[in-house]
Design an enzyme around this catalytic site. Structure first.
Site, PDB file in Angstrom:
ATOM      1  N   LYS A   7      45.335  49.653  37.467  1.00  0.00           N
ATOM      2  CA  LYS A   7      46.413  50.655  37.410  1.00  0.00           C
ATOM      3  C   LYS A   7      47.534  50.281  38.390  1.00  0.00           C
ATOM      4  O   LYS A   7      48.703  50.250  38.026  1.00  0.00           O
ATOM      5  CB  LYS A   7      45.874  52.065  37.742  1.00  0.00           C
TER       6      LYS A   7
ATOM      7  N   ARG B 215      39.425  42.428  45.964  1.00  0.00           N
ATOM      8  CA  ARG B 215      40.812  42.904  46.112  1.00  0.00           C
ATOM      9  C   ARG B 215      41.285  42.794  47.565  1.00  0.00           C
ATOM     10  O   ARG B 215      40.548  43.065  48.504  1.00  0.00           O
ATOM     11  CB  ARG B 215      40.919  44.368  45.683  1.00  0.00           C
TER      12      ARG B 215
ATOM     13  N   ARG C 161      32.512  55.812  43.120  1.00  0.00           N
ATOM     14  CA  ARG C 161      33.817  56.029  42.455  1.00  0.00           C
ATOM     15  C   ARG C 161      33.683  55.886  40.946  1.00  0.00           C
ATOM     16  O   ARG C 161      34.293  56.635  40.184  1.00  0.00           O
ATOM     17  CB  ARG C 161      34.851  55.039  43.009  1.00  0.00           C
TER      18      ARG C 161
ATOM     19  N   ARG D 279      40.357  47.251  51.353  1.00  0.00           N
ATOM     20  CA  ARG D 279      40.259  48.709  51.442  1.00  0.00           C
ATOM     21  C   ARG D 279      38.856  49.145  51.865  1.00  0.00           C
ATOM     22  O   ARG D 279      37.859  48.570  51.446  1.00  0.00           O
ATOM     23  CB  ARG D 279      40.619  49.340  50.084  1.00  0.00           C
TER      24      ARG D 279
ATOM     25  N   ARG E  33      43.363  63.330  37.798  1.00  0.00           N
ATOM     26  CA  ARG E  33      42.018  62.763  37.769  1.00  0.00           C
ATOM     27  C   ARG E  33      40.968  63.804  37.474  1.00  0.00           C
ATOM     28  O   ARG E  33      39.777  63.485  37.496  1.00  0.00           O
ATOM     29  CB  ARG E  33      41.689  62.218  39.152  1.00  0.00           C
TER      30      ARG E  33
HETATM   31  P1  AP5 Z   1      44.102  47.391  41.022  1.00  0.00           P
HETATM   32  O1  AP5 Z   1      45.373  47.252  40.275  1.00  0.00           O
HETATM   33  O2  AP5 Z   1      44.142  47.594  42.494  1.00  0.00           O
HETATM   34  O3  AP5 Z   1      43.179  48.486  40.304  1.00  0.00           O
HETATM   35  P2  AP5 Z   1      43.319  50.071  40.276  1.00  0.00           P
HETATM   36  O4  AP5 Z   1      43.041  50.531  38.885  1.00  0.00           O
HETATM   37  O5  AP5 Z   1      44.599  50.509  40.904  1.00  0.00           O
HETATM   38  O6  AP5 Z   1      42.082  50.445  41.175  1.00  0.00           O
HETATM   39  P3  AP5 Z   1      41.961  51.461  42.405  1.00  0.00           P
HETATM   40  O7  AP5 Z   1      40.702  51.095  43.132  1.00  0.00           O
HETATM   41  O8  AP5 Z   1      43.231  51.534  43.181  1.00  0.00           O
HETATM   42  O9  AP5 Z   1      41.765  52.781  41.652  1.00  0.00           O
HETATM   43  P4  AP5 Z   1      41.173  54.025  42.228  1.00  0.00           P
HETATM   44  O10 AP5 Z   1      41.524  54.951  41.136  1.00  0.00           O
HETATM   45  O11 AP5 Z   1      39.744  53.970  42.563  1.00  0.00           O
HETATM   46  O12 AP5 Z   1      41.884  54.193  43.670  1.00  0.00           O
HETATM   47  P5  AP5 Z   1      43.111  55.056  44.179  1.00  0.00           P
HETATM   48  O13 AP5 Z   1      43.836  54.290  45.198  1.00  0.00           O
HETATM   49  O14 AP5 Z   1      43.857  55.640  43.040  1.00  0.00           O
HETATM   50  O15 AP5 Z   1      43.229  46.066  40.689  1.00  0.00           O
HETATM   51  C1  AP5 Z   1      41.963  45.859  41.315  1.00  0.00           C
HETATM   52  C2  AP5 Z   1      41.783  44.360  41.616  1.00  0.00           C
HETATM   53  O16 AP5 Z   1      41.722  43.647  40.377  1.00  0.00           O
HETATM   54  C3  AP5 Z   1      42.939  43.714  42.407  1.00  0.00           C
HETATM   55  O17 AP5 Z   1      42.415  42.805  43.330  1.00  0.00           O
HETATM   56  C4  AP5 Z   1      43.771  42.984  41.344  1.00  0.00           C
HETATM   57  O18 AP5 Z   1      44.409  41.836  41.869  1.00  0.00           O
HETATM   58  C5  AP5 Z   1      42.690  42.605  40.329  1.00  0.00           C
HETATM   59  N1  AP5 Z   1      43.183  42.566  38.957  1.00  0.00           N
HETATM   60  C6  AP5 Z   1      44.060  43.427  38.373  1.00  0.00           C
HETATM   61  N2  AP5 Z   1      44.262  43.091  37.089  1.00  0.00           N
HETATM   62  C7  AP5 Z   1      43.478  41.998  36.860  1.00  0.00           C
HETATM   63  C8  AP5 Z   1      43.227  41.183  35.717  1.00  0.00           C
HETATM   64  N3  AP5 Z   1      43.848  41.420  34.564  1.00  0.00           N
HETATM   65  N4  AP5 Z   1      42.353  40.163  35.842  1.00  0.00           N
HETATM   66  C9  AP5 Z   1      41.724  39.913  37.011  1.00  0.00           C
HETATM   67  N5  AP5 Z   1      41.920  40.646  38.138  1.00  0.00           N
HETATM   68  C10 AP5 Z   1      42.777  41.669  38.051  1.00  0.00           C
HETATM   69  O19 AP5 Z   1      42.355  56.261  44.909  1.00  0.00           O
HETATM   70  C11 AP5 Z   1      41.640  56.034  46.096  1.00  0.00           C
HETATM   71  C12 AP5 Z   1      41.025  57.349  46.563  1.00  0.00           C
HETATM   72  O20 AP5 Z   1      42.063  58.312  46.841  1.00  0.00           O
HETATM   73  C13 AP5 Z   1      40.113  58.048  45.549  1.00  0.00           C
HETATM   74  O21 AP5 Z   1      38.805  57.533  45.566  1.00  0.00           O
HETATM   75  C14 AP5 Z   1      40.196  59.501  46.048  1.00  0.00           C
HETATM   76  O22 AP5 Z   1      39.402  59.692  47.192  1.00  0.00           O
HETATM   77  C15 AP5 Z   1      41.651  59.617  46.461  1.00  0.00           C
HETATM   78  N6  AP5 Z   1      42.497  60.059  45.344  1.00  0.00           N
HETATM   79  C16 AP5 Z   1      43.519  59.376  44.766  1.00  0.00           C
HETATM   80  N7  AP5 Z   1      44.056  60.086  43.772  1.00  0.00           N
HETATM   81  C17 AP5 Z   1      43.373  61.247  43.707  1.00  0.00           C
HETATM   82  C18 AP5 Z   1      43.448  62.385  42.861  1.00  0.00           C
HETATM   83  N8  AP5 Z   1      44.341  62.478  41.852  1.00  0.00           N
HETATM   84  N9  AP5 Z   1      42.575  63.400  43.069  1.00  0.00           N
HETATM   85  C19 AP5 Z   1      41.678  63.342  44.074  1.00  0.00           C
HETATM   86  N10 AP5 Z   1      41.541  62.293  44.896  1.00  0.00           N
HETATM   87  C20 AP5 Z   1      42.376  61.242  44.719  1.00  0.00           C
HETATM   88 MG    MG Z   2      45.168  51.548  42.636  1.00  0.00          MG
END
Ligand code: AP5
Ligand code: MG
Length: 219
Positions: free
Chosen positions: A13, A127, A171, A160, A88
């Protein structure tokens, strides 16, 4: 365009959000990035969110919704936005509908990035993120030229806290129970487009922009 990206942790994402938002000239609003910025600055919001994030749990809806409500009211978001990581939960989706209805606008599309669990585990385990510009790298799949240093602004890269195996498992479980029902929520409203999010990053960006093209310039 008003766009939501949905998909499991590690689906890409954040990676795709940076390209899609730039392509569409809309701000990228990532709730995870906003929480992490608050944690690193030690704000009251960051202190509140940190324990949930470290466990891989969701931050409570009231806290998250309040934060997004304020962010969406900022001037740069009034003409469109890309939401990464919000909503979410079903209550978050319902409140987003209400916020947009109050503003007299609506969501255009929800893009689902579809990837299997074993692939997202490989992605999250390697990552690395730039401490200054938040650009996302991967030690094997998308390595920077110099290990530990961002190509874009020479910022230091970090892993992270929530990218540890036990936290990743939690997660993924929470995604399955709390977030995946949103796929149906938006499909029923005719807003969902699913794309295959496996393969090279550029191919996925191309699939995403192809899928969004018919929706551009509809206003
Ligand atoms: P990346 O693009 O970083 O993936 P992502 O989908 O953004 O994954 P996240 O871990 O950020 O999602 P998340 O939803 O768990 O975390 P968030 O920060 O939103 O890609 C991942 C890796 O893959 C990278 O190394 C990249 O280089 C690689 N990659 C990408 N594409 C690729 C490809 N095609 N091929 C190979 N490699 C590839 O949330 C974190 C925390 O915040 C949550 O756990 C929660 O505690 C809180 N939070 C955030 N939003 C909310 C909400 N709405 N409600 C409640 N709590 C929330
Ligand atoms: Mg992300």
């Amino acid at each position: 365009m008003r766009l939501v990206l949905v998909g499991p942790p590690g689906a890409g994402k954040g990676t795709q959000a940076q390209f899609i938002a730039e392509h569409l000239s809309i701000p990228k609003i990532s709730t995870g990035d906003i929480f992490r910025a608050n944690v690193s600055q030690g704000t009251p919001l960051g202190l509140q969110a940190k324990a949930f994030m470290d466990r891989g749990d969701l931050v409570p809806d009231d806290v998250t919704i309040d934060m997004v409500r304020h962010r969406l009211a900022e001037a740069d978001a009034t003409g469109g936005f890309l939401l990464d990581g919000f909503p979410r939960t079903t209550p978050q989706a319902q409140v987003l509908d209400d916020i947009l209805a109050d503003a007299g606008v609506k969501l255009d599309v929800v893009l689902e990035l579809v990837v299997e669990n074993d692939e997202v585990i490989r992605r999250l385990s390697g990552r690395r993120t730039c401490r200054s510009c938040n650009h996302i790298w991967h030690v094997d799949f998308d390595p920077p030229a110099v290990e530990g240093v961002c190509d874009l602004d020479q910022g230091g890269l970090y892993q992270r806290d929530d990218d540890q195996p036990v936290t990743i498992a939690n997660r993924l479980e929470i995604y399955a129970t709390d977030t995946s029902p949103l796929v149906n929520y938006y499909a029923e409203r005719g807003l969902l487009i699913g794309i295959d999010a496996t393969g090279p990053v550029d191919d996925i960006t191309q699939r995403a922009t192809d899928a969004l093209r018919p929706l551009e310039h509809q206003d």
